[in-house]
Motif scaffolding. Structure first.
Motif, short mmCIF file in Angstrom:
data_model
loop_
_atom_site.label_atom_id
_atom_site.label_comp_id
_atom_site.label_asym_id
_atom_site.label_seq_id
_atom_site.Cartn_x
_atom_site.Cartn_y
_atom_site.Cartn_z
N CYS A 177 0.66 -1.32 0.06
CA CYS A 177 -0.03 -0.16 0.04
C CYS A 177 0.81 1.25 0.17
N SER A 178 2.21 1.12 0.04
CA SER A 178 2.89 2.37 -0.09
C SER A 178 2.85 3.22 -1.37
N GLY A 179 2.50 4.47 -1.23
CA GLY A 179 2.27 5.30 -2.17
C GLY A 179 0.71 5.55 -2.50
N MET A 180 -0.08 5.09 -1.45
CA MET A 180 -1.50 5.20 -1.68
C MET A 180 -1.95 6.31 -0.93
N THR A 181 -2.69 7.07 -1.74
CA THR A 181 -3.10 8.74 -1.23
C THR A 181 -4.77 8.52 -1.18
N MET A 182 -5.14 9.54 -0.90
CA MET A 182 -6.50 10.00 -0.57
C MET A 182 -7.45 9.72 -1.93
N ALA A 183 -6.64 10.08 -3.04
CA ALA A 183 -7.14 9.86 -4.38
C ALA A 183 -7.45 8.27 -4.84
N HIS A 184 -6.66 7.43 -4.22
CA HIS A 184 -6.64 6.05 -4.76
C HIS A 184 -8.00 5.62 -3.81
N VAL A 185 -8.16 6.04 -2.48
CA VAL A 185 -9.24 5.76 -1.69
C VAL A 185 -10.40 6.09 -2.42
N GLY A 186 -10.41 7.34 -2.81
CA GLY A 186 -11.72 8.06 -3.53
C GLY A 186 -12.21 7.24 -4.49
N MET A 187 -11.15 6.47 -5.43
CA MET A 187 -11.70 6.15 -6.54
C MET A 187 -13.08 4.94 -6.29
N TRP A 188 -12.93 4.45 -5.10
CA TRP A 188 -14.07 3.46 -4.54
C TRP A 188 -15.21 3.71 -3.89
N SER A 189 -16.45 3.71 -4.61
CA SER A 189 -17.57 4.09 -4.17
C SER A 189 -17.98 2.97 -3.16
N LEU A 190 -18.67 2.99 -2.44
CA LEU A 190 -19.45 1.86 -1.46
C LEU A 190 -19.85 0.73 -2.24
N SER A 191 -20.57 1.02 -3.42
CA SER A 191 -21.25 -0.16 -4.13
C SER A 191 -20.15 -0.95 -4.74
N GLU A 192 -18.78 -0.05 -5.26
CA GLU A 192 -17.70 -0.91 -5.77
C GLU A 192 -17.07 -1.79 -4.59
N VAL A 193 -16.99 -1.27 -3.48
CA VAL A 193 -16.39 -1.92 -2.33
C VAL A 193 -17.11 -3.40 -2.07
N LYS A 194 -18.52 -3.07 -2.19
CA LYS A 194 -19.27 -4.13 -1.96
C LYS A 194 -19.22 -5.25 -3.04
N MET A 195 -19.14 -4.82 -4.13
CA MET A 195 -18.96 -5.76 -5.38
C MET A 195 -17.83 -6.43 -5.30
N MET A 196 -16.40 -5.90 -4.68
CA MET A 196 -15.51 -6.49 -4.75
C MET A 196 -15.55 -7.55 -3.36
N ALA A 197 -16.06 -7.03 -2.49
CA ALA A 197 -16.31 -8.14 -1.43
C ALA A 197 -17.16 -9.29 -2.03
N ASP A 198 -18.34 -9.07 -2.58
CA ASP A 198 -19.31 -10.21 -3.14
C ASP A 198 -18.37 -11.17 -4.08
N SER A 199 -17.53 -10.53 -5.01
CA SER A 199 -16.69 -11.34 -5.83
C SER A 199 -15.70 -12.12 -5.22
N ILE A 200 -15.21 -11.64 -4.11
CA ILE A 200 -14.23 -12.36 -3.40
C ILE A 200 -14.98 -13.51 -2.67
N ASN A 201 -16.18 -13.08 -2.18
CA ASN A 201 -16.94 -14.35 -1.47
C ASN A 201 -17.27 -15.35 -2.20
N GLU A 202 -18.06 -14.70 -3.26
CA GLU A 202 -18.74 -15.74 -4.09
C GLU A 202 -18.55 -16.23 -5.46
N VAL A 203 -17.72 -15.24 -6.22
CA VAL A 203 -17.34 -15.43 -7.56
C VAL A 203 -15.90 -16.15 -7.60
N VAL A 204 -14.82 -15.72 -7.16
CA VAL A 204 -13.63 -15.91 -7.24
C VAL A 204 -13.36 -17.26 -6.80
#
Length: 327
Positions: A177-204
């Motif tokens: 995570c070195s070099g991670m900035t607020m802009a990196h965090v800001g790319m992720w909306s709540l629905s995208e974080v949820k989509m990532m969690a769903d795919s890790i849990n259920e799709v991958v």
């Protein structure tokens, strides 16, 4: 066998399975995944029959290595393997509906992401697990999106899953995570974080054995505090946090870590190897662009009603997701 036949959900004959595993691998698969000569062939046949009779699946891979991806992930519980395949294909169709061409493996944006070396398989560690490095700082928030990062992750994971060792032994991850900035965090909306969690849990369909987080700035917790509670407890417990590269070296196979982390191979070498792997699997990615599911058809397990919000047989399928096994 012609390529177009390889997506026929009811081919006249199925290509026979030829294992790439040695005696040690097969012993591990028998012990950990309930896989043996008897269960394997019968289970592959049952999964193929599920695809052939599925009213919504129009075109799908039926080759043995693809079938085994789901069977091994569900430790040869065929019912759960069918549910995972079903859910995964529906997820793919939903992504296509939402994002169209943008999520194609060969879309210029996805290809450009591959050139950043932001997510790179490092090869197999001493325990034969696939090691994968994520370099968050390599991604320019102005040039990329959360969706593209997920697509890149999917390309890497799907490439690795074509190798049976990955299916049998799983993966270990290093997230730098070195070099991670607020802009990196800001790319992720709540629905995208949820989509990532769903795919890790259920799709991958890849066992995640360890996730090593390195040099995590405080800002990263804005995302982790949302993501971690959404992950299955089993995956969540596999996160380890390291303040420095030295700490990482004590708990990771250093021979495959890049030299910039004190390891034994150059990042360039790992990246070149990934390109070779990807090119060897290109045939499958091209075929997968032809995956087709008709979500308007009645799905199995919904009493003949079309599935709501695009997840086929949600009522029946979700039940098996709840008992998610990650191991």
């Amino acid at each position: 066998m012609h390529h177009e036949d390889e997506m026929d959900k009811r081919p006249r004959e199925y290509a026979p399975y030829r294992t790439t595993l040695d005696a040690q691998d097969l012993h591990h698969a028998a012990k950990e995944l309930h896989e043996n000569e008897d269960t394997r062939d019968a289970s592959i046949a049952q999964l193929r029959e599920f695809i052939a009779k599925h009213p919504q699946i129009v075109r799908c891979r039926t080759d043995a290595v693809f079938m085994l991806r789901f069977l091994r992930y569900r430790k040869f519980n065929v019912t759960e393997a069918c549910a995972t395949l079903d859910g995964g294909l529906a997820f793919l169709m939903r992504m296509r509906t939402l994002y169209g061409e943008e999520v194609s493996t060969f879309h210029p944006n996805v290809v450009r992401m591959m050139d950043l070396d932001a997510i790179v398989p490092l090869g197999f560690d001493r325990q034969r697990r696939m090691a994968i490095l994520v370099r968050v700082g390599a991604m320019d928030p102005k040039e990329t999106t959360a969706l593209l990062q997920m697509r890149l992750g999917a390309v890497v994971i799907n490439t690795c899953l074509e190798y049976e060792w990955t299916q049998v032994y799983g993966s270990v991850w290093v997230v730098d995570c070195s070099g991670m900035t607020m802009a990196h965090v800001g790319m992720w909306s709540l629905s995208e974080v949820k989509m990532m969690a769903d795919s890790i849990n259920e799709v991958v369909t890849m066992f995640v054995k360890e996730v090593h987080m390195v040099q995590v700035p405080r800002i990263t917790w804005l995302l982790l505090d949302i993501l971690l509670p959404l992950l299955s407890p089993k995956i969540r417990d596999r996160f380890k946090f390291h303040r420095s590269h030295d700490e990482l070296l004590n708990s990771f196979d250093r021979s495959i870590l890049p030299t910039t982390y004190g390891g034994g191979q150059s990042l360039q070498q790992a990246s070149d190897n990934f390109r070779t792997m990807f090119q060897q699997q290109t045939k499958w990615f091209k075929l997968e662009e032809q995956f087709l599911m008709d979500l308007s058809a009645p799905s199995p397990g919904t009493g003949g009603r079309p599935a709501r919000n695009g997840f086929p047989g949600e009522e029946s399928v979700v039940g098996s997701f709840r008992k998610l096994t990650v191991d």
